[in-house]
Motif scaffolding. Structure first.
Motif, mmCIF file in Angstrom:
data_model
loop_
_atom_site.group_PDB
_atom_site.id
_atom_site.type_symbol
_atom_site.label_atom_id
_atom_site.label_comp_id
_atom_site.label_asym_id
_atom_site.label_seq_id
_atom_site.Cartn_x
_atom_site.Cartn_y
_atom_site.Cartn_z
ATOM 1 N N GLU A 330 -40.929 9.639 -0.041
ATOM 2 C CA GLU A 330 -41.728 10.730 0.532
ATOM 3 C C GLU A 330 -42.118 11.741 -0.552
ATOM 4 O OE1 GLU A 330 -41.397 13.916 4.245
ATOM 5 O OE2 GLU A 330 -39.585 13.115 3.318
ATOM 6 N N ARG A 331 -41.166 12.088 -1.414
ATOM 7 C CA ARG A 331 -41.438 13.054 -2.480
ATOM 8 C C ARG A 331 -42.538 12.539 -3.409
ATOM 9 N NH1 ARG A 331 -39.837 13.585 -7.738
ATOM 10 N NH2 ARG A 331 -39.719 15.720 -8.558
ATOM 11 N N ARG A 332 -42.473 11.242 -3.742
ATOM 12 C CA ARG A 332 -43.483 10.654 -4.615
ATOM 13 C C ARG A 332 -44.874 10.759 -3.992
ATOM 14 N NH1 ARG A 332 -41.591 5.936 -4.727
ATOM 15 N NH2 ARG A 332 -42.918 5.025 -3.120
ATOM 16 N N ALA A 333 -44.947 10.462 -2.704
ATOM 17 C CA ALA A 333 -46.243 10.537 -2.019
ATOM 18 C C ALA A 333 -46.775 11.965 -2.007
ATOM 19 C CB ALA A 333 -46.105 10.007 -0.596
ATOM 20 N N LEU A 334 -45.884 12.925 -1.788
ATOM 21 C CA LEU A 334 -46.310 14.327 -1.753
ATOM 22 C C LEU A 334 -46.802 14.785 -3.119
ATOM 23 C CD1 LEU A 334 -43.411 15.764 0.449
ATOM 24 C CD2 LEU A 334 -45.777 15.370 1.152
ATOM 25 N N LEU A 335 -46.091 14.382 -4.174
ATOM 26 C CA LEU A 335 -46.497 14.772 -5.527
ATOM 27 C C LEU A 335 -47.860 14.186 -5.900
ATOM 28 C CD1 LEU A 335 -43.120 14.432 -7.483
ATOM 29 C CD2 LEU A 335 -44.319 16.549 -6.914
#
Length: 514
Positions: A330-335
Motif C-alpha cells: 500500500e505504501r509503495r502505491a501511495l508513494l
C-alpha cells in the motif's frame, strides 16, 4: 410456567419479586445454565465457539465435555493459541438476561439472596422487592494474574472508609468491600496466566473452588458463590515465573491442552479473520502464494533452532506479518501515485519487524541477532514453498548431464547482467525490469501455464528468489531493495578484486546464511 420460556422482552417487563414468582421463575446455577444452553446448541447443530479454527476435533470437544460435566477449566498452552478467546466465547452460552435484586453488588438471585443488603431488602419489602435484569455480557470478568495482585483484589477486605461513613463497627459484615470474585457471582470468572499468581494468592482460591465460599479476615462469613472458573496458563510459566500449586491444580476439574494450527490452511483462515487490512486491501491485490508464505514463516519459526520452542510462536505473528505485508504494498502505491497495486514477493521483507518482535530467541539466536534470524526464516519459507511450484534445483543436479536444465537460460543472462529490484519501483518499471531477463518469462509459462498478468510477474520474481535460495544466483540486500546477480561472479569479486570485508559479506549473504 418456567421463566426460561419467556422471551427477552417479556422478561424485562417483570420488575418485582412477586411478578418474578408469578412467572414461574426457578433459580439455576451458572454451570447448569451453561450446560443447558450447550445442549441446545449441540442438538441444533450450531457452532459453539464460532471463529475458533483448528480445534474442531481436539480442543473444542474437550471444552464441551468439561462444560457438560460442570467442571472448572484450565486451558494450558503456548502464547497465541486462542485460550482467552475460547473463555470469552463462553458468554454466548449464558442466558441473555437473568434477574438480580436491584442495587445488589453481588448479583443476588431474588429467590436465593446472598449479600446482607439483598437479604435485608427482601425481608423489608417482600414481593415488592425491585428486581433488574443483568445482561450476559456483564456476567463475564477477566483478570490477568500479575505479581501485584492481592487477596483483597480478588476476594475482598474490610473497608475503613465504608465503616466510618456508615458508622459501623469492623465486626459488621457490611463494612466489607468485595473483590472481583464475589462480584462475579452467577457469572464466568477468568484468570489469565494463572502460574504468575503468587502461591499465597492461589491458596485463597481453594475454598472457593471446593466449597464455593470465601473467607475474609476474621469475619464469620459464608457465601456459597456460584461461579464458572476458567483459568489459562502457559507451560513456560511453570519454570520461568511460577507454578500452579498442587492443591489448587487438584481442584481444577478439567485441564485442556491447546495447540497451534496443524495445517497451513487453518493458519491462513485464522490470519484472514484477524488481520486488520480492510482499507489496505482496497488498493492491494494479494494471491494465495503470498498467504502461504506468511504462514510458512511461522511454521519455520516453530521448527527453528534459533527460536525458543518453549515460548512458542504466537498466531499474532502471522497476523501482524500479514498486516505489514499489505501495508508495504500500500505504501509503495501511495508513494507512486497509483490507485492499485499487486503484491510483490519482495514485499515479504517488509514483515521483518513483525517477526523480530514476536519470537523469543535462544542463545544461538541472540548471537545471530533477531534481524538475521528473521531474514533466515523468510528465506526458508521461500525455499519450502518454491518446490510446490517449480522443479527442485538440487534434484536436477543429480540427473543425467545431457538433460536440459530449465534454469540454465536464466542463469546465463545473469552471467553478464545483474538486476536491481528496488522496493518502491512503479508498476511499469517493475514489469520492464523482470521482462528484460532472458528465459524467465518462458520458464514461468512452462511450469505455471495458467498464470497471467500480475500473477505471472509475481511468479517471475519468485523464481529469482527461489534460485537464490538454492544457490543458483546471488541475492544481495540493498538499502532500498534487492540485487540479483551471478553467484560465481559475486564470490569471485569479493575474493580476487580487493573488496573490503563488509562488501564481501553483503555479496554472499545468502551463501553464509545457508
Amino acid at each position: 410456567m418456567s421463566y426460561f420460556t419467556l422471551s427477552s422482552s417479556d422478561k424485562l417487563t417483570l420488575r418485582t419479586l412477586g411478578q418474578l414468582k408469578a412467572a414461574g421463575y426457578q433459580p439455576e446455577s451458572v454451570k447448569d445454565e451453561l450446560r443447558r444452553n450447550l445442549i441446545a446448541r449441540l442438538r441444533a447443530g450450531e457452532p459453539v465457539f464460532p471463529g475458533v479454527y483448528g480445534y474442531e476435533d481436539t480442543v473444542i470437544p474437550d471444552v464441551e465435555r468439561a462444560l457438560l460435566s460442570r467442571h472448572h477449566i484450565n486451558l494450558l498452552g503456548l502464547r497465541g493459541q486462542a485460550k482467552t478467546r475460547i473463555a470469552r466465547l463462553m458468554v454466548g452460552l449464558l442466558d441473555e438476561y437473568i434477574p438480580v435484586v436491584e442495587g445488589s453488588e453481588l448479583n443476588d438471585d431474588p429467590l436465593q439472596p446472598l449479600s446482607r443488603y439483598a437479604v435485608d431488602l427482601i425481608a423489608e419489602k417482600g414481593d415488592d422487592t425491585p428486581i433488574t435484569w443483568l445482561h450476559r455480557d456483564e456476567r463475564y470478568t477477566e483478570k490477568l494474574a500479575t505479581p501485584d495482585v492481592s487477596v483483597a483484589d480478588l476476594i475482598g477486605d474490610a473497608d475503613p472508609i465504608k465503616a466510618a461513613t456508615l458508622k459501623l463497627p469492623y465486626s459488621d459484615e457490611r463494612v466489607i468491600h468485595f473483590g472481583l470474585i464475589p462480584r462475579s457471582h452467577r457469572g464466568i470468572f477468568v484468570i489469565n496466566e494463572l502460574p504468575d499468581l503468587q502461591a499465597r494468592i492461589q491458596v485463597s482460591l481453594f475454598n472457593i473452588l471446593q466449597e464455593g465460599d470465601i473467607q475474609i479476615r476474621g469475619f464469620k462469613l459464608r457465601l456459597p458463590l456460584d461461579i464458572q472458573f476458567v483459568f489459562t496458563a502457559n507451560p513456560e510459566d511453570y519454570t520461568n515465573r511460577g507454578s500452579i500449586v498442587t492443591p489448587l491444580k487438584d481442584r481444577i476439574d478439567s485441564q485442556i491442552l491447546t495447540h497451534y494450527p496443524k495445517s497451513l490452511e487453518i493458519g491462513k483462515r485464522i490470519t484472514r479473520q484477524e488481520a486488520l487490512v480492510k482499507e489496505g486491501q482496497e488498493i492491494v491485490t494479494i494471491n494465495e502464494l503470498t498467504e502461504d508464505l506468511i504462514e510458512q514463516i511461522a511454521i519455520e519459526a516453530r521448527a527453528s533452532e534459533y527460536v525458543d520452542a518453549k515460548s512458542g510462536v504466537s498466531a499474532r505473528m502471522t497476523i501482524s506479518a500479514f498486516e505489514n505485508l499489505i501495508s508495504t504494498a500500500e505504501r509503495r502505491a501511495l508513494l507512486n501515485g497509483e490507485t492499485s497495486t499487486y503484491v510483490r514477493l519482495s514485499d515479504l521483507y517488509g514483515v521483518i519487524p513483525a517477526i523480530t518482535g514476536k519470537v523469543e530467541l535462544v542463545y544461538e539466536g541472540e548471537v545471530e541477532g533477531p534481524y538475521i534470524v528473521a531474514m533466515n526464516l523468510v528465506s526458508k519459507a521461500i525455499k519450502t514453498q518454491f518446490l510446490n511450484y517449480f522443479p527442485d534445483p538440487e534434484k536436477l543436479k543429480k540427473q543425467i548431464k545431457n538433460k536440459a536444465n530449465p534454469y540454465q537460460k536464466v542463469q546465463d543472462w545473469f552471467s553478464e547482467n545483474h538486476l536491481d529490484l528496488l522496493s518502491d519501483l512503479t508498476e511499469k518499471d517493475y514489469r520492464n525490469r523482470l521482462l528484460t531477463i532472458d528465459g524467465l518469462d518462458e520458464f514461468v509459462e512452462q511450469f505455471q501455464p495458467s498464470a497471467e498478468g500480475d500473477e505471472k510477474l509475481f511468479l517471475m520474481e519468485f523464481v529469482l528468489h527461489g534460485m537464490a535460495e538454492f544457490s543458483l544466483l546471488s541475492k544481495k540486500t540493498l538499502d532500498q531493495g534487492l540485487q540479483f546477480k551471478d553467484l560465481t561472479d559475486s564470490l569471485m569479486a569479493g575474493l580476487d578484486f580487493g573488496e573490503d570485508e563488509d562488501d564481501e559479506e553483503e555479496d554472499d549473504e545468502d551463501f553464509r546464511r545457508r
